[in-house]
Each structure stands twice: as C-alpha cells, then as structure tokens.
Design a protein around this motif. Sequence first.
Motif, PDB file in Angstrom:
ATOM      1  N   GLU A 389       8.777  -4.305 -58.864  1.00  0.00           N
ATOM      2  CA  GLU A 389       7.764  -4.553 -57.836  1.00  0.00           C
ATOM      3  C   GLU A 389       8.322  -5.268 -56.618  1.00  0.00           C
ATOM      4  O   GLU A 389       7.811  -5.104 -55.511  1.00  0.00           O
ATOM      5  CB  GLU A 389       6.598  -5.361 -58.424  1.00  0.00           C
ATOM      6  N   LEU A 392       9.283  -3.226 -53.409  1.00  0.00           N
ATOM      7  CA  LEU A 392       8.275  -2.476 -52.654  1.00  0.00           C
ATOM      8  C   LEU A 392       8.157  -3.000 -51.232  1.00  0.00           C
ATOM      9  O   LEU A 392       8.302  -4.197 -50.980  1.00  0.00           O
ATOM     10  CB  LEU A 392       6.914  -2.585 -53.348  1.00  0.00           C
ATOM     11  N   GLU A 396       3.439  -0.183 -49.805  1.00  0.00           N
ATOM     12  CA  GLU A 396       3.470   0.119 -51.236  1.00  0.00           C
ATOM     13  C   GLU A 396       2.858  -1.023 -52.042  1.00  0.00           C
ATOM     14  O   GLU A 396       2.125  -0.799 -53.012  1.00  0.00           O
ATOM     15  CB  GLU A 396       4.910   0.376 -51.674  1.00  0.00           C
ATOM     16  N   ARG A 397       3.150  -2.253 -51.611  1.00  0.00           N
ATOM     17  CA  ARG A 397       2.601  -3.413 -52.304  1.00  0.00           C
ATOM     18  C   ARG A 397       1.084  -3.456 -52.149  1.00  0.00           C
ATOM     19  O   ARG A 397       0.361  -3.741 -53.115  1.00  0.00           O
ATOM     20  CB  ARG A 397       3.223  -4.682 -51.721  1.00  0.00           C
ATOM     21  N   LEU A 400      -0.441  -0.865 -54.478  1.00  0.00           N
ATOM     22  CA  LEU A 400      -0.328  -1.276 -55.878  1.00  0.00           C
ATOM     23  C   LEU A 400      -1.319  -2.384 -56.214  1.00  0.00           C
ATOM     24  O   LEU A 400      -1.932  -2.375 -57.292  1.00  0.00           O
ATOM     25  CB  LEU A 400       1.102  -1.748 -56.160  1.00  0.00           C
ATOM     26  N   ASP A 401      -1.490  -3.337 -55.310  1.00  0.00           N
ATOM     27  CA  ASP A 401      -2.385  -4.462 -55.572  1.00  0.00           C
ATOM     28  C   ASP A 401      -3.835  -4.029 -55.746  1.00  0.00           C
ATOM     29  O   ASP A 401      -4.643  -4.768 -56.321  1.00  0.00           O
ATOM     30  CB  ASP A 401      -2.295  -5.490 -54.439  1.00  0.00           C
ATOM     31  N   VAL A 428       1.360   6.678 -53.676  1.00  0.00           N
ATOM     32  CA  VAL A 428       1.089   6.778 -55.112  1.00  0.00           C
ATOM     33  C   VAL A 428       2.203   7.544 -55.816  1.00  0.00           C
ATOM     34  O   VAL A 428       2.628   7.185 -56.925  1.00  0.00           O
ATOM     35  CB  VAL A 428      -0.281   7.442 -55.358  1.00  0.00           C
ATOM     36  N   LEU A 431       5.080   5.174 -56.270  1.00  0.00           N
ATOM     37  CA  LEU A 431       4.800   4.210 -57.333  1.00  0.00           C
ATOM     38  C   LEU A 431       4.903   4.865 -58.711  1.00  0.00           C
ATOM     39  O   LEU A 431       5.313   4.220 -59.683  1.00  0.00           O
ATOM     40  CB  LEU A 431       3.408   3.596 -57.138  1.00  0.00           C
ATOM     41  N   GLU A 432       4.537   6.131 -58.787  1.00  0.00           N
ATOM     42  CA  GLU A 432       4.698   6.868 -60.049  1.00  0.00           C
ATOM     43  C   GLU A 432       6.175   7.018 -60.402  1.00  0.00           C
ATOM     44  O   GLU A 432       6.580   6.832 -61.555  1.00  0.00           O
ATOM     45  CB  GLU A 432       4.067   8.263 -59.932  1.00  0.00           C
ATOM     46  N   LEU A 436       5.476   2.342 -61.974  1.00  0.00           N
ATOM     47  CA  LEU A 436       4.613   1.169 -61.845  1.00  0.00           C
ATOM     48  C   LEU A 436       3.145   1.525 -62.050  1.00  0.00           C
ATOM     49  O   LEU A 436       2.327   0.644 -62.310  1.00  0.00           O
ATOM     50  CB  LEU A 436       4.804   0.530 -60.464  1.00  0.00           C
ATOM     51  N   ILE A 437       2.812   2.807 -61.909  1.00  0.00           N
ATOM     52  CA  ILE A 437       1.449   3.278 -62.163  1.00  0.00           C
ATOM     53  C   ILE A 437       1.523   4.580 -62.965  1.00  0.00           C
ATOM     54  O   ILE A 437       2.590   5.200 -63.057  1.00  0.00           O
ATOM     55  CB  ILE A 437       0.649   3.513 -60.861  1.00  0.00           C
ATOM     56  N   ARG A 447      -2.571   0.914 -63.144  1.00  0.00           N
ATOM     57  CA  ARG A 447      -1.347   0.124 -63.057  1.00  0.00           C
ATOM     58  C   ARG A 447      -0.748  -0.042 -64.447  1.00  0.00           C
ATOM     59  O   ARG A 447      -1.448  -0.311 -65.424  1.00  0.00           O
ATOM     60  CB  ARG A 447      -1.663  -1.245 -62.448  1.00  0.00           C
TER      61      ARG A 447
END
Length: 448
Positions: A389, A392, A396-397, A400-401, A428, A431-432, A436-437, A447
């Motif tokens: 994390e 990021l 991106e952060r 994610l949050d 997304v 993050l995939e 992270l998700i 998440r």
Amino acid sequence: MSDELFFWQHEREESEASAEESLRASDQANAVNVNVGEWEAGRIGPRESVSGENVSGEDAAADRESGTVGFDSAIDPGLRDRLQLCLLPVLGPRGLSMLLEEFGTAGRVLAAEKSALERVVGIGPKLAHVIRTASDHIDVDQVVRWCRENHVRVLQPGASGYPPAIADLEDAPPILFSRGRPIEADRFAVAIVGTRHATPYGLQQTRRLARDLAAASVTIVSGLARGVDTAAHRAALEVGGRTVAFLGGGLGQMYPPENKALADEIATSGAVISEYAPMAKPRGGMFPQRNRLIAAAGLATLVIEAPERSGSLITARLASEMGRGVGALPGPVNSRASQGCHRLIRDGGTLVTNADDVLELLGPIGQPITQCIESEANRNDREVRHGREVTLNDVERAVLDRISPTGTSLDEVTVECELSAARVSAVVSVLEMKRLIRRLSSQYVARV
C-alpha cells in the motif's frame, strides 16, 4: 585477547550452533552482574541533552499510569520491585517469567522463602540465595537516577511504549530501557542486518534500500553495529525517517563507542533500546540474544551482506521461525561477504533488489497499522493493511480507502472520489494487479 578483537572474532566466526546454545541458555547469556562498584566506576557524568525529548505533563501522566519510568515520573513500587528482580545477576527472561508466573508479582518473588523459590524449575539454591539478598546486588535508586539523568525510560510489557511485537515473544524481556519513545507506527518496520565488515557495494545498497523504505514511512530496525547496521540507521535519518536500534549491551556502555553520536541522533526521531542494565558491558552471548528482538520488531528481515557464519543469518532464521518474511540481497558470486545471502536465497529466502521487493515481503498485516502522513497542506492518519500500500500514489490511495473489506460498488467509489468512471476502472485494475482488492462481481469490489 583485546575487547575489540574479541567482538570482531565473535561476529566473523559465530556459528548457528553456538547461537542456538546461547538461546537455550538465555538465562545465563542474559546475565547482568551490576553492583554499586560498577556504577561508581562507569557512571556517565553530566546530564545528556536529547533534542526533542521534553516530556509534556500529559506524557508524564501516561507514564505513571502505565508503570513506565519517565524523565520526571515517580517510580511505582511495583515497577521498583520488578527492576530489583530483573537486574539480578544470572537471572534471565525465562527464569523471570517462571518466577512471575509462580508468584504473581516481583514483590512476592522477592519476599518468598528460599524453599519456595527452589521449587520453581531452574531456580536452585544459589539463585534462590541471590533473590533473597537482592538489595545487596542491585542499587535500584541508582539505576533510576541514571535513567532520569540520561533521558531513559524503563518499560515493562503492557506499558506505553513497550513494542507489542516484542511482548509477544515467549521470552519477552520483563523490562526494556529506551532512549526515545517507540510509537504505534514502528510496528510497520523492516529489520536490515548484515556484516560489520561490509564492502563498498554492501554499504551502497544498504543506503539505497534504507532510504527508499524510510521515505515510504517504514521504520528501519537494526542493531547499531558497524557496517550494514550503521549505514541503515544513517540512511533512515538522512531522509527524515524513523529508525530503532536494539543494543547488545547497556545504554551506558555504547558499543561500538564511535556510534554514540549516532545513538543520540536516533533517540531524537526514533528509539535506542536495550534489555540489559544501563552499565552492562557487551559480552559475546548478548548479541545472539539481542538478535531475537531485531527479528521480532520487523515485519520482515532483510540481509544485505553476510558471510556463511554470520550472526545476521541467526536473525534471519529467527525471523523465519516467527513467521516473518526474509529477504536477501544478492552479491557477486565470488564475494565471501555475500555467501550467506546466496545460501538464504537458495534455501527459500526472497531475492531482493529494490524497496518494492522488500514491501512485498511484508505481506498482509494482521492488525492494521495507523500511519501519520504529513504534507504541506495537512496531516492525515491512514491505515496500512499490506506492505504494497505504501507504493500507491494519491489517486490509488484515495480509491483504495473508499473500498471496504465487505464490498463497495464502483459507482459509489466514483461519486466519493469525484473521478470519472473510466479513471476509477483503471485504478481498480491497478489495485487488483497489486492484489490489494478483489472483485465480487462486475460492479462490486472488496479490499483484501
């Protein structure tokens, strides 16, 4: 043999077998023979000033509540008894734990009859006699006075500032002496270890990795030894990061002596910690004993350079046994200084070349860690659940949050982030890929 030659030879020739023996005999290895004569002979004189260590009334009150000896707090009787007991010679963490489990408190241990003490496993007549005559061996008032004069806190498990990761050890130190104040964010830490006789390549790579990690708000943990340890601590300080040093001797007997100024710097923005009495001189058995604290304090351990018989490999093995990630930096195939690292990689350790590789080692964090992120505009707290994390960017952060572990719709993320649907979809996907998700459906993500 001189002290300098002894410690050099200890680092160079220390074997895993001898380390295992030291750990099995930790009560002996952790022995600290402190008496009034040693204090008078080795006492540090004028009060040392530690920049940024002025303690507020609120901090002092917290110290008193938690049983911590702060700079201006009155010592709690229970903690006084604990100090009296824990600083006795030839009585280490395992023996202390058994005594406290049997009698409940340090005060009851000190007041116990000799016959009752001898019934505890590992406590023979000699140890029982030492416990019964504790006040003849340790001047607690002198220890406390030195700690106050030198801005050293005395921590016990459960007290404010006692590292939770250390408290989880089976042989957790019953007390810790700390210059500086450990904080919650220090749970998000990486241990960087290596040989005292680092090559220019090893020092260069240590500085690069430590700087990048510290700049990403990772606390750097090491042992304040020459070589790799020193380079790691200094690199963290250079970028304004936090670093924590665990010593193989007392805070009043700095080893190596040339790192005293570095220890002062570390205390202003991190912590210098020892489980040994302030005037305990470093001895061979203390270093492998100290290594378990370094391994426990880091979510992962990185070995930069290590010969085949290096103490750094002990730290790596202990970290692996604790379920922590272990990584090693490869070096030239013909470099003796990297042979231990190559063996670690061959035996399953992760090959590390950059900070992202190290963050990957951290993996999912069981209990989220709160980090304070300061910018020119404001100061924000954020939760970190995985090492990746911290790599990021701001967008991106933000995305994610807004994704919960139970699931969030992409439309909801789009509205809350005030981004276009296409931009959210692209983030997304990133993050995939970083795992992270995970997708629950075409429109819902969760998440990890």
